[in-house]
Each structure stands twice: as structure tokens, then as C-alpha cells.
Design a protein around this motif. Structure first.
Motif, PDB file in Angstrom:
ATOM      1  N   UNK A 186       0.764  -1.288  -0.040  1.00 28.71           N
ATOM      2  CA  UNK A 186       0.059   0.092  -0.066  1.00 28.71           C
ATOM      3  C   UNK A 186       0.839   1.216   0.077  1.00 28.71           C
ATOM      4  N   UNK A 187       1.823   1.396   0.561  1.00 24.30           N
ATOM      5  CA  UNK A 187       2.840   2.357   0.983  1.00 24.30           C
ATOM      6  C   UNK A 187       3.439   2.719  -0.321  1.00 24.30           C
ATOM      7  N   UNK A 188       3.845   1.652  -1.045  1.00 29.55           N
ATOM      8  CA  UNK A 188       4.688   1.649  -2.360  1.00 29.55           C
ATOM      9  C   UNK A 188       3.403   2.081  -3.453  1.00 29.55           C
ATOM     10  N   UNK A 196       7.798  -1.796  -6.645  1.00 30.27           N
ATOM     11  CA  UNK A 196       8.047  -2.320  -5.324  1.00 30.27           C
ATOM     12  C   UNK A 196       6.670  -3.154  -4.771  1.00 30.27           C
ATOM     13  N   UNK A 197       5.699  -2.450  -5.112  1.00 27.99           N
ATOM     14  CA  UNK A 197       4.438  -2.998  -4.689  1.00 27.99           C
ATOM     15  C   UNK A 197       3.951  -4.372  -5.328  1.00 27.99           C
ATOM     16  N   UNK A 223      -1.417  -4.188 -13.500  1.00 27.34           N
ATOM     17  CA  UNK A 223      -2.019  -3.471 -14.555  1.00 27.34           C
ATOM     18  C   UNK A 223      -1.654  -1.966 -14.326  1.00 27.34           C
ATOM     19  N   UNK A 224      -1.446  -1.620 -13.248  1.00 30.70           N
ATOM     20  CA  UNK A 224      -1.197  -0.028 -12.954  1.00 30.70           C
ATOM     21  C   UNK A 224       0.110   0.297 -13.453  1.00 30.70           C
ATOM     22  N   UNK A 225       0.975  -0.756 -13.242  1.00 28.55           N
ATOM     23  CA  UNK A 225       2.519  -0.705 -13.627  1.00 28.55           C
ATOM     24  C   UNK A 225       2.488  -0.518 -15.263  1.00 28.55           C
ATOM     25  N   UNK A 226       1.679  -1.351 -15.847  1.00 29.70           N
ATOM     26  CA  UNK A 226       1.867  -1.519 -17.394  1.00 29.70           C
ATOM     27  C   UNK A 226       1.357  -0.259 -18.051  1.00 29.70           C
TER      28      UNK A 226
END
Length: 314
Positions: A186-188, A196-197, A223-226
């Protein structure tokens, strides 16, 4: 319990006039109504109260708003200790439609005499100030529930249909502690560090492969990273220029899903799956299954897309 449809039941067989402990109205004054107005709400400290000879008048008055069940018991009485928890459970579940008044017959001889409690446990109801004998002895929970249902019908027939609210503080449910690796993820995410997440969720799954929250979180973060930093217009242009470019179609499908255009994402990948030869379809199927998991298997859009995928495969 006697037939609740009989109006004679309400008169009861017990004379409680000596226990009312209420001042009489002055001469010429209008007598109080037999019952509170329908739907009235009273405030009580608790749905389960201990009653004494001195406080019984308050209970009689309360019975004009809701039925009051009187449990006559004693510390030495074994059957009383079996019955009382059942009464308390059922009254609590009725959530303000009934109040339970507990009377220790040893400490309150006047009440014991007034109710003619020759054996205990003895359970009596009060409706609009009048006693209604219910049962004697420790009876099964199912029978208690049946008697209470009849009591509520009787009370309604006599205009006692109010409720009570308690002054007891409502305990706020404690939020479950967040596992350390979830907290790290969550922090990442808040910092925009999706890599990192992803690592934190992967470690959580390595420790507990059944951690469904970690599995769901990992899919969302991937998905968010992509889609992080992807130019939407450029991605759409690339996908339009190369309809069978798997990477380009994946990117737009990810952007659609992240933007809430779930059906558009599914249709794009299903069309891609249909256009590719059999030996190139596996990555598309895997991406579809991943996106299905993100949306949720019970979602009707997922169900429809799954059917379409099955038709294309077979």
C-alpha cells in the motif's frame, strides 16, 4: 402460552395492582391510554434489565410501548440458569421490539408474591400494563421463539407496537491488522512505486499461496505498472495501425480496463484472439484470464466474455 387471539388473555390471571408504584391521577384527570401510540419509541439503558420491587412500576409503564417479558429466577435455580441465556439471546435478536425484565424472586418477595411464582423459572409478559402468563420451566429455544412470536401478535392486537432504543454505546468494530507485506505494498502504491508493490505482493503470495487479497492486489498493481506513463492517443494509433500486434492491443486493452471501459477491453482481446492462428493465441487467452480475475468472476461482463472465449476455442 394461551391462544393470543383471545382478548381474555390480556386480562391475565395475576393481580399486579399493588405493585404499580405509580401516583394516581388527580380526581377528574383523564386516565392514561391503554397503550402508547403505534410506532412509539422509548429509551432504555438496556434491552435486558434487572427489576426490583421498587422499580417495577417503570416496567409496567414501559409495557405500554413494547411487550416486556419478565423472567422470575433465583441464584440457586439450575433450570433458571439454562433458560435465562436463551431468553436474552432471543430478546437481543428482536432488536428493540421486546424488553426482558429479570426478577430475582429471593431479593424481591413482593414481586414473587404478585406473580404467584410457586415454581421457577417462571416467564410472564406484560402488555399495556397487564400480565400475560407464558410458561414455567426451562423450555427449548424453538419453543421460546414460538411463544415470543405469539406475544408480538397479541401485543399488536392490543396496540402495543412500539420499539425501544438503548443508551448502550455501540462498539466500533476493530479493523483487522494489515499484514506487513500488504502494508508495504500500500505504501509503495501511494508513492507510485508499482514495481516495489509488485515485489511485496509476490513475497506475500510466496509466504501464503492462498492469500487472495495479495493475489488480487498483485493483478491490479501489475495493470497500473503496465499503463503508467503510457500515452493513450499514441497507443490507440499504434493498435489501429497493427490490428494483429499483440503488444499494441494489450496496451490499449489495459488502458481501457484501467479507465473503466471493461467491455471495450474484452472485445479488443477477443477480436485479437479470433484473428490469430492457433499457435499464437495462448498469450491472449492468458491476458484475458488475468483481466477476468481483476474484474471478478461474478461480473456479467466477465461471464459473457468467458462464453465468447469458449466459443472461439471450441
Amino acid at each position: 402460552m394461551t391462544d393470543p387471539t383471545s382478548s381474555a388473555v390480556l386480562r391475565g390471571a395475576v393481580d399486579l395492582s399493588s405493585l404499580r408504584n405509580r401516583p394516581q391521577p388527580p380526581a377528574g384527570a383523564e386516565a392514561p391510554p391503554a397503550a402508547a401510540a403505534a410506532g412509539a419509541v422509548a429509551s432504555v439503558p438496556s434491552l435486558i434489565v434487572d427489576v426490583t420491587d421498587a422499580t417495577f412500576g417503570d416496567v409496567l409503564e414501559l409495557s405500554r410501548t413494547v411487550p416486556v417479558v419478565v423472567d422470575l429466577w433465583a441464584e440457586w435455580c439450575g433450570p433458571c440458569k439454562q433458560l435465562s441465556p436463551v431468553l436474552e439471546k432471543v430478546v437481543t435478536e428482536l432488536a428493540g421490539r421486546v424488553v426482558l425484565a429479570k426478577v430475582d424472586v429471593d431479593a424481591n418477595p413482593q414481586l414473587a408474591q404478585g406473580f404467584r411464582a410457586q415454581s421457577i423459572p417462571m416467564v410472564v409478559a406484560l402488555v399495556a400494563g397487564q400480565p400475560v402468563p407464558l410458561f414455567t420451566g426451562a423450555v427449548p429455544e424453538a419453543q421460546v421463539r414460538e411463544v415470543f412470536a405469539q406475544l408480538l401478535q397479541l401485543a399488536a392486537q392490543n396496540g402495543v407496537t412500539g420499539t425501544v432504543q438503548t443508551g448502550e454505546p455501540v462498539a466500533e468494530p476493530e479493523e483487522p491488522a494489515i499484514p506487513p507485506l500488504h502494508a508495504e505494498a500500500f505504501e509503495a502504491i501511494e508513492a507510485g512505486d508499482y514495481a516495489r508493490a509488485v515485489t511485496a505482493y509476490e513475497r506475500a503470495l510466496a509466504e501464503n499461496p492462498r492469500d487472495e487479497e495479495a493475489r488480487s492486489g498483485l493483478g491490479q498493481v501489475r495493470l497500473l505498472e503496465r499503463v503508467q506513463g503510457v500515452d493513450l492517443q499514441a497507443a490507440r494509433a499504434a493498435a489501429a495501425a497493427s490490428p494483429r500486434d499483440v503488444a499494441a492491443q494489450f496496451t490499449v486493452a489495459d488502458l481501457d480496463l484501467a479507465g473503466g471501459h471493461v467491455e471495450d477491453a474484452f472485445i479488443r482481446l477477443l477480436d485479437l484472439f479470433a484473428a490469430l492462428p492457433d499457435d499464437e493465441r495462448a498469450p491472449v487467452r492468458e491476458r484475458l484470464l488475468e483481466l477476468f480475475g481483476l474484474v471478478g468472476d461474478a461480473d456479467p461482463r466477465v461471464l459473457q466474455a468467458r462464453r465468447s472465449l469458449a466459443n472461439l476455442m471450441f
